[in-house]
Scaffold this motif. Structure first.
Motif, PDB file in Angstrom:
ATOM      1  N   LEU A  92       1.421  -0.659   3.367  1.00  0.00           N
ATOM      2  CA  LEU A  92       2.090   0.514   3.713  1.00  0.00           C
ATOM      3  C   LEU A  92       1.438   1.507   2.592  1.00  0.00           C
ATOM      4  CD1 LEU A  92       4.206   2.443   5.160  1.00  0.00           C
ATOM      5  CD2 LEU A  92       5.805   1.354   3.507  1.00  0.00           C
ATOM      6  N   LEU A  93       1.087   2.684   3.125  1.00  0.00           N
ATOM      7  CA  LEU A  93       0.527   3.754   2.513  1.00  0.00           C
ATOM      8  C   LEU A  93       1.754   4.723   2.057  1.00  0.00           C
ATOM      9  CD1 LEU A  93      -1.980   4.984   1.237  1.00  0.00           C
ATOM     10  CD2 LEU A  93      -2.194   6.280   3.041  1.00  0.00           C
ATOM     11  N   ILE A  94       1.905   5.132   0.912  1.00  0.00           N
ATOM     12  CA  ILE A  94       3.054   5.783   0.438  1.00  0.00           C
ATOM     13  C   ILE A  94       2.435   7.128  -0.294  1.00  0.00           C
ATOM     14  CG2 ILE A  94       5.154   5.918  -0.832  1.00  0.00           C
ATOM     15  CD1 ILE A  94       5.425   2.975  -1.019  1.00  0.00           C
ATOM     16  N   PRO A  95       2.209   8.305   0.559  1.00  0.00           N
ATOM     17  CA  PRO A  95       1.638   9.593  -0.065  1.00  0.00           C
ATOM     18  C   PRO A  95       2.290  10.021  -1.224  1.00  0.00           C
ATOM     19  CG  PRO A  95       1.304   9.314   2.350  1.00  0.00           C
ATOM     20  CD  PRO A  95       2.446   8.553   1.760  1.00  0.00           C
ATOM     21  N   ASP A  96       3.755  10.154  -1.048  1.00  0.00           N
ATOM     22  CA  ASP A  96       4.598  10.699  -2.232  1.00  0.00           C
ATOM     23  C   ASP A  96       5.561   9.866  -2.641  1.00  0.00           C
ATOM     24  OD1 ASP A  96       5.876  12.388  -3.533  1.00  0.00           O
ATOM     25  OD2 ASP A  96       7.124  13.411  -1.805  1.00  0.00           O
TER      26      ASP A  96
END
Length: 729
Positions: free
Chosen positions: A300-304
């Motif tokens: 899971l990519l979490i940009p913020d």
């Protein structure tokens, strides 16, 4: 006059061989570093060779190479036009900011743009020098030798298989030398017309010679190596069955566990937290018989990061205690893995700010990556970050009621074992847990067995490795019976899996060493490489993944609320068996006595035999007196340690007092609780009452998650001082 020239065919051939050799220098970066892709480096190398071949004026090659470097960097780091003002300003401000950091060798704090730009410029200078010496000056033999040496060192000392690369380099290098020699001959005695093919036909002989030599060397029979492990030989550990000596520390490669290691006091980070517990880094679920790897991963990519919150990452339906932590890596080593206590709730802040998170849902691991990169993976090794987390407080009543109705996905992933797992491992697990009725009782039985009941020794230097065809756990449990945390934790996880209890292997860092407190009363912990540690997580339906500790020299991270109806139904608490350890070290999780090597003493001249005899007699007399007075000496030493130990560290002082009592009176039996042990001791009424009071305080502080009042601290300190001074051998 044209600025271009037309290279001859032999020059193109030599340049191709040189490119292939330079490629062998770059290939290990993909395996040994975090470099995501190598094609930009290939483009740079090929571009430099091409420019040096077709441009005859050296003063003109540098601006062309510089423009090529800017084009490669622009393609990776900018969406604007190549000649736009914004792009040029971005490059200028990045270099202005990061050049001082580069002079200080603070690479991780630099921006990715300037870091890559400076690295590519250095690459241009080095390859230009190599091209000049090899292709123009015809001095190629040194570079062939240097490349072979580089690959041999990587193959010997690092986890990189360079067998094929060494053979390829021999082929490329000798062909390049042959081509360069023929090119020199053709320039001294020019040939024209059909005679030009004579030069190419001359290459047939070196090609055949190299092909024949390599083919015979590859296909011919080979003896077993006389020097199978040069690292172990150089470190003095070349004995049979003993692995390569390495330094302790956190590492992502766990495929081959075991072997000796040396302690390393290098600082990793400084943590400020309100809870001393383990710093979790990663978990692994596939046991291979030699070590651990990861199965399927779901990212899971979490940009913020600051806006994302985790809910029940590990624990489900359990009481928890909130934990805050700040980790500062500015003075230590840095990792792209995020370390957190208990289970993570939120990452409040990260420095540098341009960082996003990559969360592995299946293994609950968090990696940090640059949010500026678009086309390649760029791990970030942060300077610091702040976390919000929570640690579990397990209800004994609830966990005792947990059954074995595990979800199918849990059973499929966390009951995996190698097909060739020795049957006696399961037989041992069954014998240990024969009187245990619930999964929790089985888990604690195996944990207690490894910690205190199985006669296993914590050892870091004299650690044998299993034979190539022997299982790692089987070798530890039945043959060597000595090792460190990887041996104990892996053995516990594997034995639980043989009982159909889901378990996995977890690694990170022990709490570290307390060096003070901040203004809010939080502990300041120094975590070093020697605090690297592994433990076990066990799955309980309705509870989640609960941590357990199988290594006797470490304190269990799990906190249990003993909320059952009577004391008689409570399970024994697995406290480390301190009977054989004089000074427990709860800060770094190691016993320094096990880590310090004896150093031989040498003399510059020989001594007369009479002096040697007198010295030996004195030594024997001193040894005899020390043996006769050993109890008094040991008691004096322990009492001295008690006096010097900080009064505010109540659990540690209690353990020291327990060692004193065991030295004077009887030792604790394996699996015996603290209350049972105190009740069994033959003590006068007042001493027994004092010790029971101290034991009750210890259980409240350590297992009940309660703080001691100042008055209680003063009373406990006075009672400890009185008890320690009244003990006589």
């Amino acid at each position: 006059m044209s600025i271009w020239r037309r290279p001859q065919g032999l020059e193109w051939a030599a340049a191709l061989c040189l490119f292939l050799m330079l490629r062998e220098w770059l290939l290990p970066l993909g395996e040994l570093t975090d470099t995501g892709t190598l094609w930009p480096f290939y483009v740079i190398v090929a571009g430099i060779l091409l420019i040096d071949l077709v441009v005859p004026y050296r003063w003109l090659t540098f601006p062309l190479k510089l423009a090529g470097i800017f084009w490669v960097v622009h393609r990776d780091f900018s969406d604007t036009a190549f000649f736009s003002k914004d792009w040029l300003i971005q490059v200028y401000t990045s270099l202005l900011r990061d050049l001082p950091l580069a002079m200080q060798q603070d690479w991780t704090t630099m921006l990715p743009l300037s870091r890559n730009l400076l690295f590519d410029l250095m690459l241009v200078l080095l390859i230009s020098m190599v091209t000049y010496l090899v292709l123009e000056q015809r001095q190629g033999l040194w570079f062939v030798f240097l490349t072979e040496l580089y690959l041999a060192v990587l193959d010997t000392f690092l986890p990189y298989e360079a067998d094929g690369a060494i053979i390829r380099t021999l082929i490329y290098g000798f062909l390049m030398l042959a081509v360069a020699h023929l090119h020199t001959m053709s320039r001294r005695a020019p040939v024209v017309g059909k005679s030009r093919w004579t030069i190419w036909r001359a290459l047939l002989a070196p090609v055949l010679i190299v092909t024949f030599a390599v083919g015979v060397a590859y296909a011919g029979p080979k003896k077993e190596p006389i020097w199978p492990d040069p690292v172990a030989f150089l470190t003095g550990n070349n004995g049979a069955g003993v692995g390569t000596m390495k330094k302790v520390g956190y590492d992502n490669n766990d495929e081959n566990l075991g072997g000796p290691f040396q302690q390393d006091d290098t600082l990793v980070f400084v943590g400020v937290t309100n809870e001393r517990t383990y710093w979790r880094g990663d978990s692994k679920d596939v046991y291979t018989g030699r070590g651990w790897t990861k199965g399927d991963r779901e990212y899971l990519l979490i940009p913020d990061p600051a806006s994302y919150e985790w809910s029940q990452m590990l624990y489900q339906g359990t009481e928890t205690k909130d934990v805050t932590a700040t980790l500062d890596f500015s003075r230590g080593a840095r990792f792209s893995t995020l370390f957190f206590p208990g289970q993570l709730k939120k990452v409040a802040s990260i420095e540098p700010a341009q960082t996003m998170l990559v969360y592995d849902r299946n293994h609950q691991q968090v990696e940090l990556q640059s949010s500026r990169e678009r086309t390649r993976i760029a791990p970030v090794r942060p300077e610091s970050y702040q976390l919000e987390a929570e640690v579990p407080v397990i209800s004994e009543k609830a966990i005792m009621q947990a059954d074995m109705n595990y979800p199918e996905e849990i059973k499929e992933r966390y009951l995996q074992l190698p097909a060739e797992m020795p049957e006696r491992v399961k037989e041992l697990a069954l014998s240990i847990t024969k009187n245990a009725a619930t999964p929790y009782e089985k888990v604690r039985a195996i944990e207690n067995y490894l910690r205190t009941g199985g006669d296993y020794k914590y050892e870091t230097k004299d650690v044998p490795v299993p034979a190539p065809d022997q299982d790692f756990v089987d070798h530890f449990l039945f043959d060597s019976r000595r090792g460190y945390c990887d041996h104990f934790s892996t053995s516990m996880a594997v034995m639980l899996r043989t009982l159909d209890i889901p378990a996995r292997w977890v690694k990170g860092f022990a709490p570290g060493t307390a060096v003070g407190k901040d203004g809010l009363g939080n502990d300041i912990m120094e975590v070093k490489n020697k605090d690297a540690h592994s433990w076990v997580e066990v799955y309980f339906p309705g509870q989640g993944w609960i941590p357990f500790e199988a290594t006797s020299t470490f304190t269990s991270p799990v906190r249990i609320n003993y909320d059952r109806t009577t004391e008689d139904t409570q399970l024994p608490v697995p406290v480390p068996d301190l009977s054989e350890h004089v000074v427990p070290d709860r800060g770094d999780g190691r016993l320094d006595e096990l880590e310090e090597a004896d150093r031989p003493v040498t003399t510059s001249r020989s001594m007369p035999w009479q002096l040697k005899a007198i010295g030996a007699g004195l030594l024997l007399a001193g040894a005899y007196v020390s043996w006769r007075r050993r109890k008094e000496i040991t008691l004096w030493w322990l009492q001295r340690k008690m006096r010097k130990h900080p009064a505010e560290l109540y659990p540690d002082r209690y353990h020291l007092l327990l060692v004193l009592i065991q030295h004077v009176h009887s030792k604790r039996e394996p699996g015996e609780t603290l209350r049972e042990y105190v009740k069994r001791l033959s003590l006068p009424g007042d001493k027994r009452q004092d010790l029971q009071y101290l034991t009750h305080l210890y259980e409240r502080v350590y297992y009940g998650c309660r703080e001691m009042e100042e008055k209680a601290k003063e009373i406990a300190h006075k009672i400890m001082e009185r008890l320690s001074q009244q003990l006589k051998p």
